[in-house]
Design a protein around this motif. Structure first.
Motif, PDB file in Angstrom:
ATOM      1  N   LEU A  40       0.860  -1.183   0.000  1.00 24.45           N
ATOM      2  CA  LEU A  40       0.000   0.000   0.000  1.00 24.45           C
ATOM      3  C   LEU A  40       0.896   1.233   0.000  1.00 24.45           C
ATOM      4  CD1 LEU A  40      -2.938   1.023   0.102  1.00 24.45           C
ATOM      5  CD2 LEU A  40      -2.685   1.122   2.601  1.00 24.45           C
ATOM      6  N   ALA A  41       0.818   2.002  -1.097  1.00 26.22           N
ATOM      7  CA  ALA A  41       1.671   3.179  -1.251  1.00 26.22           C
ATOM      8  C   ALA A  41       1.005   4.410  -0.672  1.00 26.22           C
ATOM      9  CB  ALA A  41       1.983   3.397  -2.723  1.00 26.22           C
ATOM     10  N   THR A  42       1.825   5.235  -0.024  1.00 25.81           N
ATOM     11  CA  THR A  42       1.362   6.525   0.498  1.00 25.81           C
ATOM     12  C   THR A  42       2.436   7.563   0.189  1.00 25.81           C
ATOM     13  OG1 THR A  42       2.265   5.948   2.662  1.00 25.81           O
ATOM     14  CG2 THR A  42      -0.087   5.588   2.337  1.00 25.81           C
ATOM     15  N   GLY A  43       2.365   8.098  -1.013  1.00 26.32           N
ATOM     16  CA  GLY A  43       3.336   9.115  -1.415  1.00 26.32           C
ATOM     17  C   GLY A  43       4.669   8.515  -1.800  1.00 26.32           C
ATOM     18  N   SER A  44       5.683   8.812  -0.994  1.00 27.53           N
ATOM     19  CA  SER A  44       7.045   8.394  -1.345  1.00 27.53           C
ATOM     20  C   SER A  44       7.465   7.092  -0.679  1.00 27.53           C
ATOM     21  CB  SER A  44       8.039   9.490  -0.948  1.00 27.53           C
ATOM     22  OG  SER A  44       7.965   9.748   0.447  1.00 27.53           O
ATOM     23  N   SER A  45       6.520   6.382  -0.055  1.00 30.36           N
ATOM     24  CA  SER A  45       6.859   5.104   0.562  1.00 30.36           C
ATOM     25  C   SER A  45       5.728   4.105   0.344  1.00 30.36           C
ATOM     26  CB  SER A  45       7.130   5.263   2.059  1.00 30.36           C
ATOM     27  OG  SER A  45       5.953   5.642   2.739  1.00 30.36           O
ATOM     28  N   VAL A  46       6.056   2.830   0.514  1.00 37.36           N
ATOM     29  CA  VAL A  46       5.072   1.762   0.370  1.00 37.36           C
ATOM     30  C   VAL A  46       5.260   0.801   1.537  1.00 37.36           C
ATOM     31  CG1 VAL A  46       6.652   0.483  -1.150  1.00 37.36           C
ATOM     32  CG2 VAL A  46       4.220  -0.110  -1.121  1.00 37.36           C
ATOM     33  N   THR A  47       4.162   0.344   2.088  1.00 39.47           N
ATOM     34  CA  THR A  47       4.214  -0.597   3.203  1.00 39.47           C
ATOM     35  C   THR A  47       3.945  -2.000   2.693  1.00 39.47           C
ATOM     36  OG1 THR A  47       3.471   1.086   4.758  1.00 39.47           O
ATOM     37  CG2 THR A  47       3.261  -1.208   5.444  1.00 39.47           C
ATOM     38  N   ARG A  95       7.959  -0.378   5.974  1.00 37.63           N
ATOM     39  CA  ARG A  95       7.886   0.764   5.052  1.00 37.63           C
ATOM     40  C   ARG A  95       9.145   0.814   4.197  1.00 37.63           C
ATOM     41  NH1 ARG A  95       6.156   6.330   7.660  1.00 37.63           N
ATOM     42  NH2 ARG A  95       6.120   6.812   5.436  1.00 37.63           N
ATOM     43  N   GLU A 145      -0.020   6.281  -4.837  1.00 39.21           N
ATOM     44  CA  GLU A 145      -1.048   6.156  -3.814  1.00 39.21           C
ATOM     45  C   GLU A 145      -1.868   4.900  -4.078  1.00 39.21           C
ATOM     46  OE1 GLU A 145      -1.507   8.019  -1.175  1.00 39.21           O
ATOM     47  OE2 GLU A 145      -0.085   9.644  -1.649  1.00 39.21           O
ATOM     48  N   GLY A 146      -2.209   4.193  -2.991  1.00 38.58           N
ATOM     49  CA  GLY A 146      -3.085   3.053  -3.119  1.00 38.58           C
ATOM     50  C   GLY A 146      -2.366   1.733  -3.323  1.00 38.58           C
ATOM     51  N   ARG A 160       1.513   0.121 -10.416  1.00 35.67           N
ATOM     52  CA  ARG A 160       0.114   0.129  -9.986  1.00 35.67           C
ATOM     53  C   ARG A 160      -0.582  -1.164 -10.395  1.00 35.67           C
ATOM     54  NH1 ARG A 160       1.722   5.200 -11.042  1.00 35.67           N
ATOM     55  NH2 ARG A 160       1.129   6.845  -9.585  1.00 35.67           N
TER      56      ARG A 160
END
Length: 367
Positions: free
Chosen positions: A264-271, A276, A285-286, A366
């Motif tokens: 799950l991406a949130t800007g400049s990082s993905v978990t 992270r 995002e997403g 994506r």
């Protein structure tokens, strides 16, 4: 661009005595179609004098077509081919002063090795004695001086390809073009000849463009690599840049080995699996897939504790590769993960393990 030379030029060989500093090669906006199907979409490439650049990509990506346009074997629909600052787009192949080595050796079966090597010189009107001397020097350069009197059928595949290389070099071309010259050889010979080509290129200082679908070959010999996909150059850079800092998912997926893991991406990082990871390239995002290199995957005994980082997985296979092992793991969700670890760390088929990720930068795509 300054290209470091691994070996000094010497005067012990006719070819090395006249070694130059290379010629700048440029493809500018090259467009090419076959039967209404466009295979090159405005390809731009700038190769510095004396540089070794590889065109790397899957079959059908346009790399061989780009090389053939550069050689003059195909005419571009639009765009320019520049050699040393001169537009040679309408200059025939035999006037471009290039040497070419193909996958097939294309040696004349009725001519001896020395005669095969000297053939291009004789076609250019070089006197027989002078052509023989230069051919002998070229064969010495590729380590075949003692086989000058043999016929092609008396040589191994690797030796025949060395003759083809000597024949390309004997005319002292400004540019050397190599179209998958190693793909017909067995693995050990491929590595030997690959390294030999690079050594010779460095000694001669000749600008070289090398087409291959083998990423290991490209990474091993190139100053820079242009990764092609669907008739376009996705990224061009040093081997280190392409592997460590891929700019697109296509480059990350093709160069080196990656595992596509849901995140799950949130800007400049993905978990991913609770970890992270910094995103290389544009923010996202997403839901995405993170392309994770095997050296950034850690494997440990499964303690079956929900509080532990990472996920539970089962060993599917583990391959010994000398200095390290590469292991394929399947998570409880059915996701396949590649891990690279110490050769001493033996993992058995069916073994339960815990997989976690190193927070190294990743490329995402994506979903």
């Amino acid at each position: 661009m300054t290209i470091d030379r691994a070996l000094p030029r010497t005067a012990d060989n006719l070819l090395l005595t006249g070694a130059g500093t290379g010629t700048r090669v440029q493809l500018q906006g090259i467009v090419k179609s076959f039967g209404g199907t466009r295979v090159l979409h405005g390809v731009d490439l700038d190769v510095a004098p004396g540089e070794f650049v590889s065109l790397l990509g899957p079959s059908g990506c346009g790399k061989t077509t780009a090389l053939r346009v550069l050689a003059g074997l195909e005419t571009a629909d639009s765009g320019s081919v520049m050699l040393g600052g001169r537009d040679v787009s309408r200059v025939p192949t035999n006037k471009r002063d290039i040497g070419m080595v193909f996958q097939s050796y294309s040696l004349f079966p009725h001519l001896r090795v020395l005669e095969n090597t000297a053939f291009g010189l004789r076609r250019r009107g070089v006197a027989r004695a002078a052509a023989a001397a230069r051919a002998a020097a070229a064969l010495e350069l590729v380590g075949l001086a003692n086989l000058a009197d043999r016929f092609p059928h008396q040589l191994s595949g690797g030796q025949q390809q060395r003759v083809a290389l000597a024949r390309a070099l004997v005319t002292e071309p400004r540019v050397l073009l190599l179209d998958e010259p190693l793909s017909a050889l067995d693995a050990k010979v491929r590595v030997q000849l690959r390294d030999e080509i690079r050594r010779l290129q460095l000694r001669l200082g000749i600008t070289t463009v090398f087409v291959t679908h083998d990423q290991e070959e490209a990474l091993a010999v190139s100053d820079r690599i242009a990764v092609m996909d669907s008739g376009r150059i996705e990224q061009i850079g040093t081997p280190e840049d392409l592997y460590l800092r891929p700019q697109t998912p296509a480059v990350a997926a093709f160069v080196g080995l990656s595992s596509a893991l849901p995140g799950l991406a949130t800007g400049s990082s993905v978990t991913v699996w609770g970890t992270r990871l910094p995103i290389q390239g544009d923010p996202a995002e997403g839901p995405v897939e993170a392309l994770v290199r095997p050296e950034n995957v850690r494997v440990a005994p499964d303690t079956s504790s929900a509080s532990d980082a990472g996920v539970s997985a089962q060993v599917e296979e583990s391959t010994f590769l000398g200095s390290f092992r590469r292991t394929v793991l399947r998570t409880t969700d059915g996701i396949m993960v590649h891990a690279q670890h110490s050769a001493e760390e033996r993992l058995e088929y069916g073994q339960r393990v815990r997989v976690r990720l190193v927070p190294a930068p990743v490329t995402v795509r994506r979903v």
